[in-house]
Design a protein around this motif. Structure first.
Motif, PDB file in Angstrom:
ATOM      1  N   LEU A 139       0.833  -1.210   0.000  1.00 21.70           N
ATOM      2  CA  LEU A 139       0.000   0.000   0.000  1.00 21.70           C
ATOM      3  C   LEU A 139       0.864   1.255   0.000  1.00 21.70           C
ATOM      4  N   ASN A 140       1.909   1.297   0.799  1.00 19.74           N
ATOM      5  CA  ASN A 140       2.804   2.465   0.841  1.00 19.74           C
ATOM      6  C   ASN A 140       3.617   2.590  -0.443  1.00 19.74           C
ATOM      7  N   ARG A 141       3.943   1.467  -1.039  1.00 18.71           N
ATOM      8  CA  ARG A 141       4.699   1.518  -2.294  1.00 18.71           C
ATOM      9  C   ARG A 141       3.866   2.179  -3.399  1.00 18.71           C
ATOM     10  N   ILE A 142       2.604   1.777  -3.521  1.00 18.75           N
ATOM     11  CA  ILE A 142       1.729   2.380  -4.522  1.00 18.75           C
ATOM     12  C   ILE A 142       1.463   3.842  -4.192  1.00 18.75           C
ATOM     13  N   ARG A 143       1.299   4.167  -2.910  1.00 20.90           N
ATOM     14  CA  ARG A 143       1.016   5.555  -2.521  1.00 20.90           C
ATOM     15  C   ARG A 143       2.183   6.478  -2.860  1.00 20.90           C
ATOM     16  N   ARG A 144       3.420   6.036  -2.605  1.00 21.28           N
ATOM     17  CA  ARG A 144       4.585   6.862  -2.927  1.00 21.28           C
ATOM     18  C   ARG A 144       4.708   7.065  -4.449  1.00 21.28           C
ATOM     19  N   ALA A 145       4.480   6.008  -5.204  1.00 21.50           N
ATOM     20  CA  ALA A 145       4.577   6.136  -6.656  1.00 21.50           C
ATOM     21  C   ALA A 145       3.522   7.091  -7.199  1.00 21.50           C
ATOM     22  N   ALA A 146       2.310   7.015  -6.665  1.00 21.77           N
ATOM     23  CA  ALA A 146       1.247   7.914  -7.124  1.00 21.77           C
ATOM     24  C   ALA A 146       1.566   9.364  -6.778  1.00 21.77           C
ATOM     25  N   LEU A 147       2.109   9.603  -5.596  1.00 25.75           N
ATOM     26  CA  LEU A 147       2.465  10.977  -5.218  1.00 25.75           C
ATOM     27  C   LEU A 147       3.630  11.493  -6.050  1.00 25.75           C
ATOM     28  N   ALA A 148       4.584  10.622  -6.368  1.00 23.68           N
ATOM     29  CA  ALA A 148       5.722  11.049  -7.180  1.00 23.68           C
ATOM     30  C   ALA A 148       5.275  11.434  -8.585  1.00 23.68           C
TER      31      ALA A 148
END
Length: 582
Positions: free
Chosen positions: A494-503
């Motif tokens: 979940l955090n991996r997808i969230r960081r990629a989306a924010l980037a």
């Protein structure tokens, strides 16, 4: 540097030049274009050139090519049409140059008599309409045109009122639209200047004979080539041996803008690296490295190549490199002596043929036999598949390597790196590079250099295709169904997808993911899933919607447990307990 040559095809270009009835303005423009092509040919035919003619409409006569003979033939067939429309030509040029991108130096060369046109398409009318409306979308193409180098060869007489008025309007266009341009105009004859200063009468048309003609147009083209097509001359040096340096030309020329750094007149080779170690770093620009040849005066036919072969070079005792040159001369004489002895052992007829072949070489053969550091460096780099690290200025580097184009032609290429010493992360500080023999015991010379935070060791998220994004979301949902056993894996993905989306600025994905978790929460509740699983899903959906978690450095932690077995009131902790560490 792609170049578009634009020829004014208005009716005014067919006027005869005062005092030179054998020439018209168009005939002089054609001679000027041919002289420009001669200059580009002498430089090595490195420019892609296109030819357009403009009047009310702009026509592409020859597309971008290095075959300048096509342009020479096409420019002779251009016929005048009607009035000039300079703005239409500029808009067409922007469309033609679009395929070259913004990384190239784009050139526009215009040959015109500075006619302004008539009516709504006149240049004066365009400037009036443009003033005050610079930000409108209608004039957005001028921002692209501002990156071009515009050179306007102005054909006219300084005593002509209409020509001088047109010059002022053309300069006004360059100033108002903030274009990088230059007007190349003729200089008034001395008689006109003296007559104007003494209040004398205006000279007759015959006095214009020395002001505008073929020689004058050639001078304008020479000035244009000096300002826009002159290669950067530097000295390439390697080591302290005086033979290992040579003057070279960098093409396209490096930027001469005052706000940018300039390379030093001497660029020195600091070492050699394998091309596999350098990889493909970010660069500022690329340039061909071409040897500079000095044109020598041809020798007389009587002497021919025999004089060059018979007379040995005299050494200057006062030369600081006298000892080195004497040693080289002795080595040459030693091998020449062996070749002569081998020739003497041959038959008489064969020996005569050999002598004739040697003496018929001529000055061209002697030019090819001269030592060239560029040839030596190119052969070594190509054979060893390596690149030479060169220093351009203080704390500014680049690398030279052998580049092979689509036609299997190989030349030296210089890639200029951004200023600094740590511009290639996997090589580390360039000033700390050394020889493998200087390594301390236990050190390795392998690349890449380890950084404090090895970003290349972390898995990257790539969402080029829809299937990739769908696969990552499904992976999160699979872990969600297996909680509490997969709680750590669920929050990690979940955090991996969230960081990629924010980037990527893909904030909408966070809301969509929160909605999916809520639907999964409702579905699992109906199917009798564990309370801890449903609470973790509800907690994750709530955290995804919080603005405080829009920071890419923050982390969504699992819902904390309470010692009695009760769940918390819904607040999240900044750090997870040891049971939820991942």
């Amino acid at each position: 540097m792609p170049t578009i040559v634009a020829l004014d095809a208005s009716l005014s270009m067919m006027r005869p030049i005062p005092g030179r009835n054998e020439h018209t303005y168009q005939s002089l423009a054609v001679k000027g274009i041919q002289n420009l092509l001669d200059n580009l040919t002498a430089a090595g035919k490195l420019e892609h050139v296109a030819l357009v003619s403009f009047s009310t409409v702009t026509e592409l006569k020859v597309d971008f090519t290095r075959d300048y003979e096509q342009i020479r033939q096409a420019v002779k067939k251009i016929e005048p049409l009607d009035k000039a429309c300079f703005v239409t030509m500029l808009q067409t040029v922007v469309q033609l140059m679009a395929s070259w991108g913004s990384q190239n130096i784009l050139q526009l060369v215009v040959f015109t008599d500075c006619g302004l046109g008539f009516g709504s398409t006149s240049l004066s009318g365009f400037i009036e309409a443009y003033t005050g409306k610079e930000t409108e979308a209608e004039y957005a193409w001028l921002k692209t045109l501002a990156t071009y180098n515009i050179n306007i060869v102005c054909l006219g007489l300084q005593a002509d009122h209409y020509f001088t008025r047109g010059l002022a309007v053309y300069q006004q266009l360059l100033d108002v639209a903030h274009l990088k341009g230059q007007l190349f105009t003729t200089k008034p004859v001395k008689q006109i200047v003296d007559g104007a200063s003494n209040g004398g009468e205006a000279p007759n048309p015959g006095s214009h004979k020395s002001e505008l003609g073929r020689t004058t147009v050639f001078e304008l083209v020479e000035r244009l080539c000096e300002s826009s097509y002159k290669s950067t001359e530097v000295t390439l040096k390697c080591g302290s041996y005086f033979r290992m340096e040579t003057p070279v030309l960098l093409w396209p020329p490096t930027s001469h803008e005052p706000q940018l750094r300039h390379i030093e007149p001497i660029i020195e080779v600091r070492g050699f690296l394998a091309l596999s170690d350098i990889g493909s770093p970010a660069i500022l620009s690329r340039h061909w490295v071409l040897p500079k040849f000095e044109r020598e005066k041809p020798t007389s036919r009587r002497s021919g190549g025999m004089a060059a072969v018979a007379k040995p070079t005299k050494l200057d005792i006062n030369n600081p490199n006298y000892e080195m040159e004497k040693l080289e001369q002795d080595i040459r004489d030693f091998y020449a002596k062996d070749s002569k002895e081998a020739d003497a052992g041959e038959s008489g007829d064969d020996a005569d043929v050999t002598i004739v072949l040697k003496h018929s070489s001529g000055p061209q053969q002697m030019e090819q036999q001269k030592e060239s550091f560029c040839v030596l460096l190119h052969g070594a780099l190509k054979m060893e598949n390596m690149a030479a690290l060169v220093q351009l200025a203080d704390k500014w580097y680049g690398f030279i390597y052998a580049f092979t184009d689509a036609k299997k032609k190989s030349n030296l290429m210089l890639n200029i790196l951004p200023p600094g010493t740590n511009v290639i992360p996997w090589l580390g500080d360039l000033e700390l590079l050394g020889f493998t023999e200087d390594l301390a015991p236990g050190e390795t010379a392998s690349f890449p250099v380890r950084a404090e935070r090895r970003s290349y060791s972390q898995s990257s998220v790539v969402w080029i295709r829809q299937a990739s994004l769908q696969s990552d979301v499904q992976k999160v949902l699979r872990h969600a169904k297996k909680m509490p056993d997969k709680t750590q894996h669920f929050y990690k993905e979940l955090n991996r997808i969230r960081r990629a989306a924010l980037a990527l600025g893909f904030v909408e994905l966070l809301e969509a993911l929160a909605m999916l978790l809520e639907k999964e929460y409702a579905h699992l509740t109906l199917n009798g899933a564990s309370s801890e699983c449903t609470m973790q899903l509800q907690h994750a959906a709530t955290e995804l919607r919080k603005t405080s978690n829009r920071d890419i450095k923050s982390t969504i932690a699992p819902l904390q447990k309470v010692g009695t077995g009760d769940s918390s009131s819904g607040t999240s902790a900044s750090t997870s307990t040891p049971g939820y560490l991942y």
